[in-house]
Design a protein around this motif. Structure first.
Motif, PDB file in Angstrom:
ATOM      1  N   ASN A 111      58.358  48.092 -30.872  1.00 14.58           N
ATOM      2  CA  ASN A 111      58.631  49.413 -30.727  1.00 14.58           C
ATOM      3  C   ASN A 111      58.587  50.313 -31.837  1.00 14.58           C
ATOM      4  O   ASN A 111      58.715  50.461 -32.401  1.00 14.58           O
ATOM      5  N   GLY A 132      59.394  54.456 -32.960  1.00 12.75           N
ATOM      6  CA  GLY A 132      60.007  55.398 -32.543  1.00 12.75           C
ATOM      7  C   GLY A 132      59.953  56.769 -33.524  1.00 12.75           C
ATOM      8  O   GLY A 132      58.927  56.605 -34.568  1.00 12.75           O
ATOM      9  N   THR A 145      56.110  62.347 -32.547  1.00  6.40           N
ATOM     10  CA  THR A 145      55.889  62.595 -31.091  1.00  6.40           C
ATOM     11  C   THR A 145      54.886  63.217 -31.700  1.00  6.40           C
ATOM     12  O   THR A 145      53.556  64.186 -31.388  1.00  6.40           O
ATOM     13  N   ILE A 165      67.448  56.517 -34.738  1.00  2.00           N
ATOM     14  CA  ILE A 165      66.479  56.147 -34.165  1.00  2.00           C
ATOM     15  C   ILE A 165      66.467  54.361 -34.363  1.00  2.00           C
ATOM     16  O   ILE A 165      65.817  53.129 -32.913  1.00  2.00           O
ATOM     17  N   GLU A 206      66.427  60.802 -27.704  1.00  2.94           N
ATOM     18  CA  GLU A 206      66.214  61.607 -26.440  1.00  2.94           C
ATOM     19  C   GLU A 206      66.003  60.385 -24.825  1.00  2.94           C
ATOM     20  O   GLU A 206      66.005  60.660 -23.966  1.00  2.94           O
ATOM     21  N   GLY A 207      65.374  58.858 -25.805  1.00  2.07           N
ATOM     22  CA  GLY A 207      65.248  58.485 -24.626  1.00  2.07           C
ATOM     23  C   GLY A 207      63.662  57.866 -25.248  1.00  2.07           C
ATOM     24  O   GLY A 207      62.888  58.476 -25.884  1.00  2.07           O
ATOM     25  N   ILE A 208      63.097  57.585 -24.084  1.00  2.00           N
ATOM     26  CA  ILE A 208      61.320  57.392 -23.944  1.00  2.00           C
ATOM     27  C   ILE A 208      61.086  58.956 -23.876  1.00  2.00           C
ATOM     28  O   ILE A 208      60.970  59.684 -23.453  1.00  2.00           O
ATOM     29  N   GLN A 209      59.831  58.850 -24.680  1.00  2.00           N
ATOM     30  CA  GLN A 209      58.897  59.260 -25.027  1.00  2.00           C
ATOM     31  C   GLN A 209      57.286  58.685 -24.615  1.00  2.00           C
ATOM     32  O   GLN A 209      56.773  57.823 -24.661  1.00  2.00           O
ATOM     33  N   ARG A 239      60.022  56.184 -28.108  1.00  2.00           N
ATOM     34  CA  ARG A 239      61.045  57.277 -28.210  1.00  2.00           C
ATOM     35  C   ARG A 239      61.896  56.800 -29.320  1.00  2.00           C
ATOM     36  O   ARG A 239      61.563  56.874 -30.766  1.00  2.00           O
ATOM     37  N   ASP A 240      62.752  58.391 -28.515  1.00  2.00           N
ATOM     38  CA  ASP A 240      63.204  59.126 -30.239  1.00  2.00           C
ATOM     39  C   ASP A 240      64.734  58.683 -29.556  1.00  2.00           C
ATOM     40  O   ASP A 240      65.055  58.119 -28.507  1.00  2.00           O
ATOM     41  N   THR A 296      57.418  50.020 -26.861  1.00  2.00           N
ATOM     42  CA  THR A 296      58.163  51.750 -25.235  1.00  2.00           C
ATOM     43  C   THR A 296      57.974  52.515 -27.023  1.00  2.00           C
ATOM     44  O   THR A 296      58.240  51.836 -28.471  1.00  2.00           O
TER      45      THR A 296
END
Length: 256
Positions: free
Chosen positions: A205, A207, A158, A231, A251-254, A248-249, A246
């Motif tokens: 994807n 992550g 992130t 993940i 918790e879902g899509i970032q 994501r982590d 996508t």
């Protein structure tokens, strides 16, 4: 040499007999990469542990084999064309590839403030974290195109999210002109691969493992490598027709 060839030949035969899927994880000798490799092997994959360091690679392979897991070493320096080509040839000889996890990465060291960072450091980080991913992915693509449910997973962060970086109140990570932007670059490349491969069945994807305690951050993270790997196991085993392109982590899509 003959012994090694015999072993490879046996593995190839087993691969064809059982239709067992094969995965390659780069930078798999330690940290999150090691746990991704271990997790995939526990799910029934044959897993190639890609790593530059021969001693650490063989040690990691021995440790996982002691657990009864089907793993093998793949000498691999993602910054070296010849090394990547040799790794692809090894996997081809052993029956192909179904899942590629691009995990190998470097932070590059300090200083990384944009006013102090050296161009050489920035180039070195990008060579591993971005160009290395392109180099390995393109070398493995002929095998992935032949696989029944091919998956490519890029280990990002992130700190590479421009959205989160520019939300000053929630800015992530220290000021960084090499590592964080290299992950932004990797995210951007992931999107382009997803566009190009949209009709191929190859899902790609990116992550984020969260803040994991590894030697990249001096073991300051609050998550374990096993938690960080979760993940990526999910992205590597997505069902056919699952999401592609996508970020994501857990918790879902970032946001990119």
């Amino acid at each position: 040499m003959t012994e090694n060839n015999t072993e490879n030949s046996t593995q190839t035969t087993q691969h064809h007999q059982t239709d067992q899927k094969t995965a390659l994880v780069t930078g798999a000798n330690k940290g999150i990469g090691y746990e991704i490799a271990a997790g995939l092997a526990r799910l029934g994959f044959r897993v190639g542990l890609g790593a530059r360091d021969t001693g650490r690679r063989e040690e990691a392979v021995a440790k996982l084999r002691a657990e009864g897991l089907d793993v093998f070493g793949v000498p691999l320096d993602v910054t070296d064309d010849a090394s990547v080509a040799a790794a692809a040839a090894q996997l081809e000889a052993q029956g192909g590839l179904d899942v590629l996890v691009n995990n190998a990465g470097v932070t590059g060291g300090v200083p990384q403030e944009p006013t102090r960072v050296s161009p050489e450091l920035v180039l070195a980080v990008v060579d591993t974290n971005v160009v290395g991913v392109i180099r390995v992915t393109n070398a493995m693509l002929p095998m992935l195109r032949r696989a029944t449910s091919p998956r490519i997973v890029n280990v990002s962060s992130t700190v590479g999210s421009l959205t989160l970086q520019t939300a000053q109140a929630d800015a992530v990570g220290p000021i960084s002109a090499a590592y964080s932007p290299s992950k932004s670059f990797l995210n951007a490349v992931t999107i382009q691969y997803a566009k190009e491969l949209a009709d191929t069945g190859i899902l790609i994807n990116a992550g984020c493992p969260g803040y994991v305690a590894t030697d990249l951050n001096g073991f300051q993270g609050h998550r374990t490598p096993e938690q960080g790997a979760a993940i990526f196991l999910q992205l590597a085993t997505l069902p056919d027709g699952g999401p592609t392109g996508t970020f994501r982590d857990d918790e879902g899509i970032q946001p990119w």
